[in-house]
Every structure is written in C-alpha cells, then in structure tokens.
Design a protein around this motif. Structure first.
Motif, PDB file in Angstrom:
ATOM      1  N   VAL A  57      59.014  35.794  42.372  1.00 57.89           N
ATOM      2  CA  VAL A  57      59.163  35.069  43.628  1.00 57.89           C
ATOM      3  C   VAL A  57      60.182  35.780  44.507  1.00 57.89           C
ATOM      4  N   ASN A  97      55.702  31.558  47.373  1.00 55.75           N
ATOM      5  CA  ASN A  97      56.244  31.402  46.026  1.00 55.75           C
ATOM      6  C   ASN A  97      55.462  30.345  45.246  1.00 55.75           C
ATOM      7  N   PHE A  98      55.162  29.230  45.914  1.00 56.55           N
ATOM      8  CA  PHE A  98      54.478  28.108  45.278  1.00 56.55           C
ATOM      9  C   PHE A  98      53.121  28.544  44.719  1.00 56.55           C
ATOM     10  N   HIS A  99      52.344  29.234  45.514  1.00 56.34           N
ATOM     11  CA  HIS A  99      51.015  29.635  45.057  1.00 56.34           C
ATOM     12  C   HIS A  99      51.071  30.800  44.071  1.00 56.34           C
ATOM     13  N   GLY A 125      57.828  26.053  43.658  1.00 56.28           N
ATOM     14  CA  GLY A 125      57.190  27.132  42.916  1.00 56.28           C
ATOM     15  C   GLY A 125      57.830  27.357  41.558  1.00 56.28           C
ATOM     16  N   GLU A 138      56.181  28.747  50.544  1.00 58.85           N
ATOM     17  CA  GLU A 138      54.779  28.447  50.251  1.00 58.85           C
ATOM     18  C   GLU A 138      54.141  29.564  49.428  1.00 58.85           C
ATOM     19  N   CYS A 188      53.393  31.178  41.845  1.00 62.49           N
ATOM     20  CA  CYS A 188      53.784  30.558  40.577  1.00 62.49           C
ATOM     21  C   CYS A 188      52.636  29.755  39.979  1.00 62.49           C
TER      22      CYS A 188
END
Length: 492
Positions: free
Chosen positions: A393, A380-382, A213, A378, A384
């Motif tokens: 995050v 955090n990834f989306h 992320g 996961e 970002c």
C-alpha cells in the motif's frame, strides 16, 4: 436492511413526496448538529456478525426461518439470504477486561445457536463467502421471506433496467449474469460500531477510510466464489457489483455506485448524509406521517425515518449511523469492510486493532488524511482486497510498503497506544494485538488457510468441488476450537 415494509408499489407522487420530506429531514438534522443534541459522554461500541447455514453435506441450507425459530433469541435476526442469519452484540464499553467478557459471552451465544441449528439439521459457519456456494443456489427463491428483500430486489432491477453482470478477474476469472440480488447474500460480514460525538465524527470517519485497506488485508477470509479462486477478499468486488443500479452507459457517465468507498475526506457527518440525498435516488420512497421540524420545535427528538431508511440503501464501507435510543440521539461510525470469521478470537483481535488504531489516528495532531489523497486510500482498499495479507500500500512518509511490514513497524504501536486511551487492560491489549502480530509474521489469515488447504486437497487427487467440501468440513472444528487462524494446521 431487514425492517418490515408494507408498501410494495410506488407512484411518481410517492417519489416526489419522499424527495421533499427527506430534504426537510436533512435540514432538521443540520439544526440538531448545530444545537449539539447528541449523546456521546460515554461512547459505546457494538458488533454484528453475519453467519452462513450449511447442511450435513456442507452445502448451503436455505432454512434461516426454521433456525431462528429454534434459537428463539432476539439478538439473532434474519439476513438477505435464506442461508444467512446475523447476531447483534449489545453495545458495551471497551475499558478494562470487557473484551475478555465479550469473548465469553459471544462464544456462549454462538455455541447455543449452533446447538439449536443442529437440532434442525444445520450448522452455522463464520466465513466471508461460503466456499461450497454454487451459482445455481443464487436464485430469487434464495432470498429471505421478509417482503422488504423482494421489494428491494424489484426496485434495484427497475432502476437498472436490465440483468446484472458480475465480472471478477482474480487467480481465476468469473463471469456470470443474474436477474436477482441473491449473489449479494454470499457476502457475510462483520461490522464494528463506534459511537462518537458530532465534533469528532469527521476525524473518526476519515481515519476509518485511511485504514480500511489494512483491515481487509489482515482479515481477508473470502477467496472463493462459485468454485473459483478470485480475490483474497472477493466479498469486496462481489458486493460492489451485486447491487449496482447502474447500466453500463450510466456507469460510463460517472454516476456514483450505491456500494461506495466515497470520493473525498469530510469535515462533518452532515457531508455524508447530504451526499446521500444529493446523489442517490430513493429505492424505497416510504414516508411516515411525522413532520420532523414540528417534533424538534416541541423539544422532542425526531426519528428521521426517511433519512435513515435512505442511508440504509447506500452501502458505504464506512457508513454514518443516526439513531435514537431511549429518547436520546447519537451518531456512530459503522465499519463494514471485514468478512465474518474465522473465529471469535480472530474477530476480537480485528476489533482491537481497529478501535485502537482509529482512536490514535483520529486524535493525531497532524492527521494522516491531510498527507495523502483520498484516491490513494481507495486504491489501497482495492489492492488489499485483491492481494490480501501479501498486499502493498501507499503510506505517507514511507511510499509503497508491504502491509505486514507497515503493521509491524508503525501501526501496531499506534493501536497499542489507542487501546491504552480506551482504558483496555494491558493483558487483553497484548493478547489481542499479539494475534495481529503473529498473523503478519506467519503471513497467514483465513483466506491463506482456505486457499492453501484447497490446493493441498486438490494435489491429493480431489476435484475442485470435493476439495471445497472437504476444506469446509475441516474449517468447522477449527472455528469452534477458537484458536487464532494463524495457528490452524495445514495439510501435509
């Protein structure tokens, strides 16, 4: 994904044969891991950069076969869309001033490609999604001539059983239906490869998942698709949807997608290949006549072609790679989260941050992934991907924090230590990480520059299509100047 295939129709017997073969291959892979038959003494890194082709009017140019013929360099290869090509950077070590040498070599290769592309009336662009791409460009005719792409398209839609809906809610909203995987070709990426030992693989893969992320937030360069302003890294939701083999009902049952962040921390590279076999039916059930167990018993190294082909049709954001080079097998983590561009030096700054940070986190006494849930990584990834450099995050010990503050306070010092362990020269380390630092201080990456320039041009009276073309025409010379994107000028 671009390997040649001959078979175009598959029977039930083909699929049964493939399932048995790939399970035998998995057993052989497990035996190889137990026997430590892998090369890792001198770990190498590698890189792939996907490029877009445009014409003189900044529209996508469906001419990759002609462009590749003009370039005539085996480092450049075809990609899914006829307006895509890819450069594969030969493996090298990180130590010393290798990054400076890589920058010179990569710029020379890309400049040479641009010269030959101009000779056939096109230009190359490093960008995550081509801003001038329109819905009408995304037809079956846009796929490259390699038969595998057509076959992959047929198999994905055969598995799905219906047309594909793409829905992305961002600043604007996008809702389109397609009967081809061509929209996937809009996603042009940068991939980093890192060779690791079997014993270290889990730690490096877990660390890559933790920071995925953060990488996306810092490097976002895909805010626009089909004339709409969506996520700061729209490549992420587009790629997740554009090859989805699941119908709405299958998705509701919890069946896993082929473009996948994953669902758990791992303890071995075997976990990932075993998940591939257990969860995902084959899209291309193509078998060779080699028996991997017999090859291993002779003391030779099996290619495990079926296992590798299957792995190539499961699109993890951090993908495990098994390969055999000059008769010796090795393992790599392929980091696939970043878009292409905006410049070579920005790409190398992203690489330095990734390689430095992942080494530090993978070798930490108390790994970060033991302090946070996989679902938090996961999310955090989306987050970002949606918000880019302005994202917040969750981070162990800090709670929710802005990405820029986290990078400046915590992660840049860790990346610096990691690069020292790789043996990167202090000058190169400070130069490249300094670009990441300035990106955080200015809050400007490729996505921010694209959007702010677009809005400024629209405020000057251009309509959306005109503004997209003008923005891309301004992007090109700045890309070639190779100044970091945080230094690019914005319109008054």
């Amino acid at each position: 994904m671009g390997e040649e295939v001959e078979q175009t129709n598959f029977t039930r017997e083909d699929r049964a044969k493939y399932r048995h073969k790939i399970r035998r291959s998995l057993d052989v892979f497990a035996a190889m891991l137990r026997e430590s038959r892998f090369e890792f003494e001198r770990p190498l890194t590698g890189m792939e950069i996907e490029l877009n082709l445009i014409d003189e009017d900044a529209n996508p140019a469906m001419r990759n076969a002609e462009v590749l013929g003009a370039i005539a360099d085996p480092d450049f290869q075809t990609e899914l869309g006829q307006f895509n090509i890819e450069i594969n950077v030969p493996p090298r070590r990180l130590a010393g001033d290798e990054n400076a040498d890589l920058e010179r070599t990569l710029r020379a290769s890309l400049n040479n490609a641009e010269k030959h592309a101009r000779g056939v009336g096109t230009h190359t662009v490093m960008v995550g999604i081509l801003p001038t791409l329109r819905r009408e460009h995304m037809t079956l005719d846009a796929l490259s001539a390699n038969p595998r792409y057509k076959l992959l398209n047929e198999q994905i839609f055969a598995a799905r059983g219906e047309d594909l809906d793409i829905r992305i809610d961002g600043v604007d909203r996008l809702a389109v239906t397609t009967d081809t995987i061509a929209p996937e070709s809009a996603c042009t990426s940068t991939q980093f490869h890192l060779q690791v030992s079997p014993a270290q693989f889990a730690s490096y893969w877990n660390a890559a998942q933790v920071i995925a992320g953060i990488q996306v937030a810092l490097g976002a360069n895909s805010p626009l698709l089909f004339g709409r302003e969506l996520w700061r890294e729209t490549r992420i939701p587009l790629f997740e949807q554009a090859t989805d083999t699941r119908s709405e009902e299958i998705r509701a049952q919890g069946v896993r997608p082929r473009v996948w962040f994953g669902e758990r921390w791992i303890t071995s590279v075997f976990d990932l290949f075993e998940e591939n076999v257990r969860y995902f039916p084959a899209l291309l059930p193509i078998c060779d006549d080699l028996e991997p167990s017999e090859i291993l018993e002779r003391g030779e190294i099996p290619e495990l072609g079926e296992l590798r082909l299957h792995n190539g049709t499961i699109y993890r954001w951090n993908r495990p790679i098994y390969a055999v080079v000059r008769g010796r097998p090795h393992l790599r983590v392929e980091n696939r989260v970043l878009p292409a561009g905006p410049t070579v030096v920005d790409t190398l700054a992203n690489a330095a941050f990734y390689y430095g940070l992942i080494r530090n986190l993978a070798e930490a006494e108390r790994p970060l992934w033991t302090q946070m849930s996989f679902s938090a990584a996961e999310e955090n990834f989306h987050a970002c991907a949606r918000h880019g450099i302005d994202a917040s995050v969750f981070w162990p010990g800090l709670g929710y924090i802005q990405v820029t503050e986290l990078v400046l306070r915590r992660l840049l010092p860790l990346a610096q230590l990691g690069l020292e362990r790789w043996g990167v020269s202090p000058g190169e380390r400070d130069r490249l990480l300094g670009i990441i630092e300035q990106r955080c201080l200015t809050h400007r990456n490729g996505a921010v520059w694209q959007v702010e320039t677009l809005h400024s041009l629209e405020a000057d009276g251009l309509d959306r299509r005109q503004a997209l073309h003008e923005m891309l025409k301004r992007y090109l010379p700045l890309m070639h100047e190779n100044k970091p994107v945080h230094e690019w000028p914005l319109p008054n």
